[in-house]
Write an enzyme that holds these catalytic residues in place. Structure first.
Site, PDB file in Angstrom:
ATOM      1  N   TYR A  67      -1.220   0.524  10.519  1.00 35.58           N
ATOM      2  CA  TYR A  67      -1.865  -0.097   9.233  1.00 35.58           C
ATOM      3  C   TYR A  67      -0.508  -0.135   8.573  1.00 35.58           C
ATOM      4  O   TYR A  67      -0.346  -1.049   7.861  1.00 35.58           O
ATOM      5  CB  TYR A  67      -3.051   0.657   8.619  1.00 35.58           C
ATOM      6  CG  TYR A  67      -3.177   0.225   7.202  1.00 35.58           C
ATOM      7  CD1 TYR A  67      -3.816  -1.126   7.018  1.00 35.58           C
ATOM      8  CD2 TYR A  67      -2.824   0.852   6.108  1.00 35.58           C
ATOM      9  CE1 TYR A  67      -4.000  -1.451   5.570  1.00 35.58           C
ATOM     10  CE2 TYR A  67      -2.789   0.561   4.920  1.00 35.58           C
ATOM     11  CZ  TYR A  67      -3.734  -0.679   4.570  1.00 35.58           C
ATOM     12  OH  TYR A  67      -3.761  -1.120   3.298  1.00 35.58           O
ATOM     13  N   ARG A 100     -16.546   0.569  -2.564  1.00 37.18           N
ATOM     14  CA  ARG A 100     -15.497   0.901  -1.538  1.00 37.18           C
ATOM     15  C   ARG A 100     -16.669   1.002   0.106  1.00 37.18           C
ATOM     16  O   ARG A 100     -17.826   1.588   0.032  1.00 37.18           O
ATOM     17  CB  ARG A 100     -15.199   2.341  -1.708  1.00 37.18           C
ATOM     18  CG  ARG A 100     -14.123   2.896  -0.604  1.00 37.18           C
ATOM     19  CD  ARG A 100     -12.808   2.091  -0.665  1.00 37.18           C
ATOM     20  NE  ARG A 100     -11.566   2.836  -0.763  1.00 37.18           N
ATOM     21  CZ  ARG A 100     -10.356   2.328   0.151  1.00 37.18           C
ATOM     22  NH1 ARG A 100     -10.402   0.954   0.389  1.00 37.18           N
ATOM     23  NH2 ARG A 100      -9.569   2.953   0.167  1.00 37.18           N
ATOM     24  N   LYS A 132       1.701  -2.996   6.900  1.00 35.10           N
ATOM     25  CA  LYS A 132       1.940  -3.256   5.369  1.00 35.10           C
ATOM     26  C   LYS A 132       3.493  -3.242   4.987  1.00 35.10           C
ATOM     27  O   LYS A 132       3.826  -4.151   4.252  1.00 35.10           O
ATOM     28  CB  LYS A 132       1.220  -2.190   4.589  1.00 35.10           C
ATOM     29  CG  LYS A 132      -0.030  -2.414   4.710  1.00 35.10           C
ATOM     30  CD  LYS A 132      -0.522  -3.597   3.601  1.00 35.10           C
ATOM     31  CE  LYS A 132      -2.065  -4.136   3.887  1.00 35.10           C
ATOM     32  NZ  LYS A 132      -2.485  -5.225   2.891  1.00 35.10           N
ATOM     33  N   GLU A 165       0.258   3.606   1.701  1.00 34.80           N
ATOM     34  CA  GLU A 165       0.292   4.133   3.048  1.00 34.80           C
ATOM     35  C   GLU A 165       1.884   3.725   3.667  1.00 34.80           C
ATOM     36  O   GLU A 165       2.188   4.334   4.681  1.00 34.80           O
ATOM     37  CB  GLU A 165      -0.679   3.334   4.044  1.00 34.80           C
ATOM     38  CG  GLU A 165      -2.067   3.739   3.798  1.00 34.80           C
ATOM     39  CD  GLU A 165      -2.216   5.332   4.333  1.00 34.80           C
ATOM     40  OE1 GLU A 165      -1.859   5.472   5.283  1.00 34.80           O
ATOM     41  OE2 GLU A 165      -2.935   5.980   3.496  1.00 34.80           O
ATOM     42  N   SER A 182       0.757  -1.127   0.193  1.00 35.32           N
ATOM     43  CA  SER A 182       0.009   0.077  -0.261  1.00 35.32           C
ATOM     44  C   SER A 182       0.819   1.229   0.029  1.00 35.32           C
ATOM     45  O   SER A 182       1.746   1.436   0.528  1.00 35.32           O
ATOM     46  CB  SER A 182      -0.820   0.097   1.209  1.00 35.32           C
ATOM     47  OG  SER A 182      -1.395   1.274   1.418  1.00 35.32           O
TER      48      SER A 182
HETATM   49  P1  GDP Z   1      -6.505   6.241   3.675  1.00 36.40           P
HETATM   50  O1  GDP Z   1      -5.744   7.198   2.687  1.00 36.40           O
HETATM   51  O2  GDP Z   1      -6.288   4.869   3.414  1.00 36.40           O
HETATM   52  O3  GDP Z   1      -6.450   6.679   4.997  1.00 36.40           O
HETATM   53  O4  GDP Z   1      -7.946   6.576   3.067  1.00 36.40           O
HETATM   54  P2  GDP Z   1      -9.490   7.303   3.815  1.00 36.40           P
HETATM   55  O5  GDP Z   1     -10.224   7.159   2.818  1.00 36.40           O
HETATM   56  O6  GDP Z   1      -9.805   6.508   5.023  1.00 36.40           O
HETATM   57  O7  GDP Z   1      -8.873   8.875   4.071  1.00 36.40           O
HETATM   58  C1  GDP Z   1      -8.289   9.441   3.131  1.00 36.40           C
HETATM   59  C2  GDP Z   1      -7.781  10.981   3.655  1.00 36.40           C
HETATM   60  O8  GDP Z   1      -9.226  11.634   3.857  1.00 36.40           O
HETATM   61  C3  GDP Z   1      -6.999  11.049   4.869  1.00 36.40           C
HETATM   62  O9  GDP Z   1      -6.049  11.881   4.821  1.00 36.40           O
HETATM   63  C4  GDP Z   1      -8.232  11.262   5.990  1.00 36.40           C
HETATM   64  O10 GDP Z   1      -7.554  11.950   7.185  1.00 36.40           O
HETATM   65  C5  GDP Z   1      -9.039  12.031   5.141  1.00 36.40           C
HETATM   66  N1  GDP Z   1     -10.452  12.371   5.708  1.00 36.40           N
HETATM   67  C6  GDP Z   1     -10.938  13.316   5.908  1.00 36.40           C
HETATM   68  N2  GDP Z   1     -12.184  13.530   6.686  1.00 36.40           N
HETATM   69  C7  GDP Z   1     -12.483  12.058   6.776  1.00 36.40           C
HETATM   70  C8  GDP Z   1     -13.399  11.514   7.313  1.00 36.40           C
HETATM   71  O11 GDP Z   1     -14.418  11.645   7.582  1.00 36.40           O
HETATM   72  N3  GDP Z   1     -13.263   9.893   7.067  1.00 36.40           N
HETATM   73  C9  GDP Z   1     -12.107   9.395   6.634  1.00 36.40           C
HETATM   74  N4  GDP Z   1     -12.069   7.874   6.423  1.00 36.40           N
HETATM   75  N5  GDP Z   1     -10.948  10.124   6.233  1.00 36.40           N
HETATM   76  C10 GDP Z   1     -11.157  11.582   6.019  1.00 36.40           C
END
Ligand code: GDP
Length: 325
Positions: free
Chosen positions: A152, A187, A156, A130, A128
């Site tokens: 996480y 998703r 990975k 990440e 990933s």
């Molecule tokens: P990730 O890149 O695997 O962490 O995928 P996510 O979809 O969970 O998050 C992507 C980005 O969106 C991260 O930087 C989060 O901090 C930001 N983010 C902002 N608001 C939200 C929220 O309400 N939920 C999630 N999941 N992420 C958020």
């Protein structure tokens, strides 16, 4: 005789697209599914319900070595796609132990069983972006150092290193795909893209009046899961095993995703989006941007879905699922 593929994580977004893709190529597709999911098919097998009669599912879990041993022994796969993982970052902060156990010990179990029973089996590990975490260079490629920012991400890196270690130590055909964020109407609701597409659809249909999010500044390289599963298969058909970055080469902020998603239904996102600190993370990654030129040169792969098309498909599908037009 058709090739046999075994997919861990077949009930997830990528697992379901990959299963469809492999079936379309004439594979016999087997999947590992938790016993609990077998008992609650309607909810947990939702993403593969339309192909259920074509798949061969096995009850087990990657954390349980014995169950994986039994499954690999009976399937004898030609290709194994190890996608099962606890993949929600926020959850990995809250329950690091389960994330590390599933993602590290689970990967070690699958690798060990494949080595023991079917060392000729070609193996794909879902690494990933990440793993890059707090990046020191942009865009990121296969040589960019890792600096993970969540349990996480750490898990990975360990899975990636285990895969490389087994490859080097035992000469097996094992690869890692370093996939940047990839989304779709399948998703999970906890990820920001789906939270937004679902939120927009609810607002448009009068089922909600606002959407609370965390960090709007974060930038991600968002592709489509359907494009990305195809290259997992391509990596396993190559002449030699290697690791590849899979990305779009474009980055967009969470705010921009909102702008496109609300815009798709003729709404101005600034009128509906509120910030709630509970959705911010102890440690967030500000920017991810992938350089997929190695995959392009060596595998002939390039993404086909543009950012705007991805957002449109997700929003329109959520409107449809909620009963709108
Ligand atoms: P990730 O890149 O695997 O962490 O995928 P996510 O979809 O969970 O998050 C992507 C980005 O969106 C991260 O930087 C989060 O901090 C930001 N983010 C902002 N608001 C939200 C929220 O309400 N939920 C999630 N999941 N992420 C958020």
């Amino acid at each position: 005789m058709s090739k046999r593929a075994l997919i861990t994580g077949i009930t997830g977004q990528d697992g379901s697209y990959l299963a469809e893709y492999l079936l379309g190529m004439g594979y016999e597709v087997h999947g590992v599914v938790r016993r609990m999911a077998m008992q609650n098919q309607l909810m947990r097998l939702e993403r593969i319900s339309h192909i259920l009669d074509k798949l061969i599912l096995h009850a087990g879990s990657v954390e349980n070595y014995g169950s994986m041993f039994r499954i690999v022994e009976s399937v004898k796969p030609d290709e194994c796609y190890h996608l099962a993982a606890q993949s929600f970052i926020t959850e990995s902060f809250e329950d690091g132990h389960s994330t590390l156990n599933t993602n590290i010990i689970g990967t070690f179990n699958v690798l060990s069983v494949v080595k023991e029973l079917t060392p000729e089996c070609r193996f794909y590990f879902a690494a990933s972006s990440e793993m890059f975490g707090r990046v020191t260079e942009s865009p990121q490629n296969e040589l960019t150092p890792f600096h993970p920012c969540s349990p996480y991400g750490v898990s990975k890196v360990a899975g990636y290193d285990l895969t490389r270690h087994f490859r080097e130590a035992y000469g097996m055909f094992l690869v890692s795909g370093i996939l940047f964020n990839h989304e779709s109407p399948r998703r999970g609701m906890e990820f920001v893209t789906r939270k937004i597409s679902r939120g927009v659809a609810m607002i448009k249909l009068g089922m909600a009046d606002s959407l609370c999010l965390g960090n709007l500044e974060a930038k991600r390289d968002w592709g489509h899961s359907r494009d990305y599963v195809q290259v997992m298969h391509t990596m396993l058909q190559a002449d030699k095993p290697d690791d590849y970055v899979i990305a779009t080469g474009e980055t967009h902020s969470v705010g921009e995703f909102c702008e496109y998603a609300f815009g798709e239904l003729g709404l101005d996102w600034k009128n509906y989006v509120a910030i709630d600190d509970q959705f911010k993370r102890p440690h967030d990654i500000p920017l991810l941007l992938g350089d997929y030129s190695k995959a392009k040169t060596e595998l002939g792969w390039a993404p086909t879905t543009k950012f705007a098309e991805l957002v449109r498909e997700m929003v329109q599908e959520d409107v449809r699922l909620l009963g709108g037009e």
